[in-house]
Design a protein around this motif. Sequence first.
Motif, short mmCIF file in Angstrom:
data_model
loop_
_atom_site.label_atom_id
_atom_site.label_comp_id
_atom_site.label_asym_id
_atom_site.label_seq_id
_atom_site.Cartn_x
_atom_site.Cartn_y
_atom_site.Cartn_z
N ALA A 82 0.75 -1.29 0.19
CA ALA A 82 -0.07 0.40 -0.01
C ALA A 82 0.53 1.09 0.14
O ALA A 82 2.11 1.77 1.10
CB ALA A 82 -0.50 0.07 1.00
N ASP A 83 0.71 2.22 -1.20
CA ASP A 83 1.73 3.50 -0.81
C ASP A 83 1.08 4.18 0.15
O ASP A 83 0.11 4.58 -0.11
CB ASP A 83 1.70 3.81 -2.09
N PRO A 84 2.00 4.93 0.67
CA PRO A 84 1.93 5.57 1.71
C PRO A 84 1.52 7.26 1.28
O PRO A 84 0.26 8.14 2.32
CB PRO A 84 2.86 6.09 2.93
N THR A 85 1.47 7.68 0.08
CA THR A 85 0.97 8.73 -0.08
C THR A 85 -0.46 8.94 -0.97
O THR A 85 0.12 10.19 -1.01
CB THR A 85 2.47 9.54 -0.63
N VAL A 86 -0.29 7.74 -1.07
CA VAL A 86 -1.62 7.98 -2.60
C VAL A 86 -2.43 6.73 -2.29
O VAL A 86 -1.93 5.72 -1.42
CB VAL A 86 -1.19 8.44 -3.69
N PRO A 87 -3.65 6.76 -2.51
CA PRO A 87 -4.55 5.29 -2.23
C PRO A 87 -4.29 3.97 -3.57
O PRO A 87 -5.00 4.22 -4.56
CB PRO A 87 -5.83 5.80 -2.12
N LEU A 88 -3.53 3.55 -3.23
CA LEU A 88 -2.74 2.80 -4.68
C LEU A 88 -2.48 1.72 -3.57
O LEU A 88 -1.56 1.90 -2.44
CB LEU A 88 -2.06 3.83 -5.09
N THR A 143 -0.59 -2.04 -10.58
CA THR A 143 -0.74 -0.83 -9.90
C THR A 143 -2.70 -0.83 -10.04
O THR A 143 -3.61 -0.63 -11.11
CB THR A 143 -0.12 0.39 -9.98
N ALA A 144 -3.57 -1.12 -8.37
CA ALA A 144 -4.77 -0.23 -8.24
C ALA A 144 -4.84 1.43 -7.98
O ALA A 144 -4.60 1.38 -6.23
CB ALA A 144 -5.12 -1.15 -7.57
N MET A 145 -5.53 2.11 -8.45
CA MET A 145 -5.68 3.62 -7.55
C MET A 145 -6.97 3.19 -7.00
O MET A 145 -7.88 3.51 -8.08
CB MET A 145 -5.00 4.62 -8.96
N VAL A 146 -7.45 3.80 -6.16
CA VAL A 146 -8.27 3.15 -5.86
C VAL A 146 -9.45 5.06 -5.80
O VAL A 146 -8.22 6.17 -4.79
CB VAL A 146 -9.20 2.46 -5.05
N ASP A 147 -10.56 5.85 -4.93
CA ASP A 147 -11.37 6.68 -4.36
C ASP A 147 -10.39 7.66 -2.95
O ASP A 147 -10.45 8.75 -3.21
CB ASP A 147 -12.68 6.86 -4.79
N SER A 148 -10.04 6.22 -2.07
CA SER A 148 -9.63 7.09 -0.98
C SER A 148 -8.54 5.98 0.07
O SER A 148 -8.57 5.07 -0.53
CB SER A 148 -11.01 6.91 -0.03
N PHE A 149 -8.35 6.02 0.78
CA PHE A 149 -7.43 5.30 1.42
C PHE A 149 -8.15 4.45 2.43
O PHE A 149 -7.93 3.64 2.22
CB PHE A 149 -6.28 6.35 2.57
N GLU A 150 -9.49 4.70 2.19
CA GLU A 150 -10.33 4.55 2.95
C GLU A 150 -10.34 2.58 2.76
O GLU A 150 -10.64 1.67 2.63
CB GLU A 150 -11.35 5.29 3.82
N GLU A 151 -10.93 3.40 1.30
CA GLU A 151 -11.08 2.14 0.27
C GLU A 151 -10.53 1.75 0.07
O GLU A 151 -10.32 -0.05 0.21
CB GLU A 151 -11.64 2.78 -0.91
N ARG A 152 -8.84 1.57 -0.11
CA ARG A 152 -7.56 0.95 -0.19
C ARG A 152 -7.44 0.07 0.77
O ARG A 152 -7.23 -1.37 0.57
CB ARG A 152 -6.08 2.00 -0.73
#
Length: 159
Positions: free
Chosen positions: A12-18, A125-134
């Motif tokens: 899990a990327d700490p800077t973006v919800p990825l 890589t999967a970019m989602v809408d929010s950190f909560e969703e990730r």
Amino acid sequence: MPTHTRETEIVADPTVPLIRMTREFDAPPEKVFRAHVDPDLLVQWLGPAKNEMVIDHFDCRTGGSYRYLHVDGDAQYGFHGSFHEVRPFELIIQTFTFEGAGDGVSLEKVVFEDLGDGRTRLVSTAMVDSFEERDAWLVNGMQEGVREGYQRLDTLLAS
């Protein structure tokens, strides 16, 4: 060529919800790519083994779309999306929606890297809408499903 069980790295990327997933396969990029775009092969490995995969439609080309179900007894889990760019043996960019999770959409990029000697590194890589969703993806079985699916893909690629 012997097949080895490889580890799937999920970060899990700490800077973006990825979420970044990295996995090596003992098969050339052409075979690994084909297993991602041929629906007859895809149903043999994608997701947990306990689920049957049923494809509604699957048109893996730039501008195409897909929808499939994972069926576990009476439970059905639907997924759909669009293919934004498909470059044979190199790249797939697509959207991904789990129909049971509201209106969230993931933008996914899958890169097939030729390591030589008939081996491939897959980086997804999967970019989602929010950190909560990730974070919800990571705790709701996604990791186990991905790892089990890639183990099944190892077996398919060896055959």
